[in-house]
Scaffold this motif. Structure first.
Motif, short mmCIF file in Angstrom:
data_model
loop_
_atom_site.label_atom_id
_atom_site.label_comp_id
_atom_site.label_asym_id
_atom_site.label_seq_id
_atom_site.Cartn_x
_atom_site.Cartn_y
_atom_site.Cartn_z
N VAL A 240 -8.32 2.35 1.73
CA VAL A 240 -8.47 1.27 0.75
C VAL A 240 -9.43 1.69 -0.36
CG1 VAL A 240 -9.48 -1.03 0.41
CG2 VAL A 240 -7.84 -0.64 2.26
N ARG A 241 -10.56 2.29 0.03
CA ARG A 241 -11.54 2.73 -0.97
C ARG A 241 -11.00 3.89 -1.82
NH1 ARG A 241 -14.93 1.56 3.52
NH2 ARG A 241 -14.85 3.70 4.27
N LEU A 242 -10.31 4.83 -1.16
CA LEU A 242 -9.80 5.99 -1.88
C LEU A 242 -8.68 5.63 -2.84
CD1 LEU A 242 -9.81 8.61 1.04
CD2 LEU A 242 -11.39 8.50 -0.89
N LEU A 243 -7.86 4.64 -2.47
CA LEU A 243 -6.74 4.23 -3.34
C LEU A 243 -7.23 3.60 -4.64
CD1 LEU A 243 -4.31 2.82 -0.63
CD2 LEU A 243 -3.79 4.69 -2.20
N LYS A 244 -8.46 3.14 -4.65
CA LYS A 244 -9.03 2.54 -5.87
C LYS A 244 -9.52 3.60 -6.85
CE LYS A 244 -10.37 -1.74 -3.52
NZ LYS A 244 -11.49 -2.60 -3.06
N GLN A 245 -9.50 4.86 -6.41
CA GLN A 245 -9.90 5.96 -7.29
C GLN A 245 -8.67 6.52 -7.99
OE1 GLN A 245 -12.45 8.85 -5.36
NE2 GLN A 245 -13.40 7.29 -4.06
N LEU A 268 1.83 3.01 8.31
CA LEU A 268 0.65 2.42 8.95
C LEU A 268 -0.13 1.53 7.98
CD1 LEU A 268 -0.68 5.35 11.15
CD2 LEU A 268 0.24 3.17 11.94
N PHE A 269 -0.23 1.96 6.73
CA PHE A 269 -0.96 1.16 5.74
C PHE A 269 -0.29 -0.20 5.54
CE2 PHE A 269 -2.47 -0.32 1.66
CZ PHE A 269 -3.80 0.08 1.65
N LYS A 270 1.04 -0.20 5.45
CA LYS A 270 1.76 -1.46 5.27
C LYS A 270 1.62 -2.35 6.49
CE LYS A 270 5.99 -3.51 3.58
NZ LYS A 270 7.29 -3.27 2.93
N LYS A 271 1.59 -1.75 7.68
CA LYS A 271 1.44 -2.52 8.92
C LYS A 271 0.10 -3.25 8.94
CE LYS A 271 1.00 -1.94 13.93
NZ LYS A 271 1.02 -0.97 15.06
N TYR A 272 -0.95 -2.58 8.48
CA TYR A 272 -2.29 -3.17 8.55
C TYR A 272 -2.65 -4.01 7.32
CZ TYR A 272 -3.56 -0.66 12.81
OH TYR A 272 -3.63 -0.22 14.11
N LYS A 273 -2.08 -3.67 6.15
CA LYS A 273 -2.49 -4.34 4.91
C LYS A 273 -1.39 -5.19 4.28
CE LYS A 273 -6.65 -2.87 5.04
NZ LYS A 273 -7.75 -3.83 5.31
N GLY A 274 -0.17 -5.11 4.79
CA GLY A 274 0.90 -5.97 4.29
C GLY A 274 1.61 -5.46 3.06
N VAL A 275 1.08 -4.42 2.44
CA VAL A 275 1.73 -3.80 1.27
C VAL A 275 1.67 -2.30 1.46
CG1 VAL A 275 1.20 -5.66 -0.36
CG2 VAL A 275 -0.43 -3.78 -0.04
N ASN A 276 2.56 -1.56 0.78
CA ASN A 276 2.48 -0.11 0.90
C ASN A 276 1.40 0.44 -0.05
OD1 ASN A 276 3.66 0.39 -1.69
ND2 ASN A 276 5.68 0.02 -0.80
N PRO A 277 0.95 1.67 0.14
CA PRO A 277 -0.16 2.22 -0.66
C PRO A 277 0.09 2.20 -2.17
CG PRO A 277 0.25 3.60 1.25
CD PRO A 277 1.36 2.60 1.21
N SER A 278 1.33 2.49 -2.59
CA SER A 278 1.60 2.52 -4.05
C SER A 278 1.45 1.12 -4.66
CB SER A 278 2.99 3.08 -4.32
OG SER A 278 3.99 2.32 -3.63
N GLU A 279 1.90 0.08 -3.93
CA GLU A 279 1.73 -1.29 -4.43
C GLU A 279 0.26 -1.66 -4.49
OE1 GLU A 279 5.81 -3.47 -2.80
OE2 GLU A 279 4.13 -3.14 -1.42
N PHE A 280 -0.49 -1.28 -3.45
CA PHE A 280 -1.92 -1.56 -3.42
C PHE A 280 -2.63 -0.87 -4.58
CE2 PHE A 280 -6.27 -0.76 -2.23
CZ PHE A 280 -6.71 -1.98 -1.69
N LYS A 281 -2.27 0.39 -4.83
CA LYS A 281 -2.89 1.16 -5.91
C LYS A 281 -2.61 0.53 -7.26
CE LYS A 281 -3.53 6.03 -7.12
NZ LYS A 281 -4.95 6.08 -6.68
N LYS A 282 -1.38 0.03 -7.45
CA LYS A 282 -1.00 -0.62 -8.69
C LYS A 282 -1.82 -1.89 -8.92
CE LYS A 282 3.55 0.33 -9.37
NZ LYS A 282 5.00 0.03 -9.34
N GLN A 283 -2.00 -2.67 -7.84
CA GLN A 283 -2.75 -3.92 -7.92
C GLN A 283 -4.22 -3.70 -8.27
OE1 GLN A 283 -2.18 -5.71 -4.07
NE2 GLN A 283 0.01 -6.05 -4.38
N HIS A 284 -4.74 -2.51 -7.95
CA HIS A 284 -6.17 -2.26 -8.15
C HIS A 284 -6.45 -1.17 -9.18
CE1 HIS A 284 -6.00 -4.29 -4.23
NE2 HIS A 284 -7.21 -4.72 -4.52
N SER A 285 -5.44 -0.90 -10.01
CA SER A 285 -5.65 0.13 -11.05
C SER A 285 -6.18 -0.51 -12.32
CB SER A 285 -4.33 0.84 -11.35
OG SER A 285 -3.36 -0.08 -11.79
#
Length: 285
Positions: A240-245, A268-285
């Protein structure tokens, strides 16, 4: 009054003078704190202990500790505040087994030492010098500032660990409760999560003088999940922290955190956070 109870950065420095009163109630922190007595004297109330302090003394406080100072002579305090994340950062990118063992010394045992942790007189000069360098660098915006701070902090922790080890050799370690033991084991896992050998059941058992079978049962009983599940949760939190970089790719993060591949990380990321890493990265870019 200088802000003391919260921290907005993973490393911060404050310095202030207490003329006749410390100015704060007895309290705990949500972070680690290194308090250096630059001048003055009085008493330090730490947990259930009262010790005299003087210029050159250094006190290491964990989030479990409660303390206050009683001023008898105008005192200048130099304080370095830092989070567990800074420990994680140092242990994650260091290949030194010696450094990781010293991290464990600081994390697991410092809170039982009520008096100043400095055992070697020459180290008072070293610690004060590193404090001054960190204080100067933290207000700098020069190139490689973050790297310099990280290296200075690492040097400071090793010097402190040398003194803490000496203190522990002359102190009798108290038996810890199950609650403290589980907290220590979880901290150990977080500190070494990127090293498969260090977080194997066998190695954890050896580190905490337990049988391998009992380690698994002990964790399951107290936190409701297995060691493997806790490792995955910890890695996802780091992700989560690294994806914000912005400069880190998803495949690079997956490799850095030890996932089999990017696909395994995505699942695994989607299982625990409900979204995949690319979606999460987009939301926090």
């Amino acid at each position: 009054m200088v802000q003391r109870f919260y921290i907005t950065k993973d490393l911060d420095v404050i310095e202030f003078e207490a003329v006749s009163e410390w100015g704060y109630p007895r309290h705990k922190h949500l972070f680690f704190e290194l308090t250096i007595v630059l001048k003055g004297k009085g008493q330090h109330l730490l947990n259930d202990n009262i010790v005299d302090y003087q210029s050159g003394d250094v006190f290491f406080l964990t989030p479990k500790d409660e303390h206050e100072f009683i001023i008898s002579e105008a005192t200048t305090f130099g304080i370095i505040k830092f989070t567990e994340q800074l420990f994680l950062e140092k242990s994650s990118f260091s290949t030194s087994r010696y450094w990781r063992k010293n991290l464990e010394t600081v994390i697991f045992h410092s809170n039982i030492i009520a008096e100043s942790i400095v055992r070697y007189e020459s180290d008072k000069i070293q610690i004060n010098g590193l404090y001054q360098l960190i204080k100067h660098e933290i207000n700098s915006s020069m190139l490689y500032n973050r790297y310099v701070l990280s290296e200075l902090f690492g040097a400071l922790m090793v010097v402190l660990s040398r003194n803490l080890k000496s203190s522990l050799e002359t102190s009798s370690l108290e038996l810890v409760s199950d609650e403290e033991k589980i907290e220590n084991i979880l901290t150990y896992i977080r500190q070494n999560v990127l090293n498969k050998e260090m977080i194997s059941i066998k190695t954890i058992a050896e580190a905490f003088y337990m049988s391998p079978n009992y380690v698994s049962l002990f964790l399951k009983k107290h936190i409701g999940i297995s060691v493997q599940q806790y490792v995955i949760q910890t890695k996802i939190d780091m992700a989560v922290r690294l994806l914000k970089q912005p400069n880190l790719s998803i495949s690079g993060i997956a490799e850095k955190l030890g996932f089999v591949d990017a696909s395994h990380f995505n699942r695994l990321f989607k299982k625990y956070k409900g979204v995949n890493p690319s979606e999460f990265k987009k939301q926090h870019s």
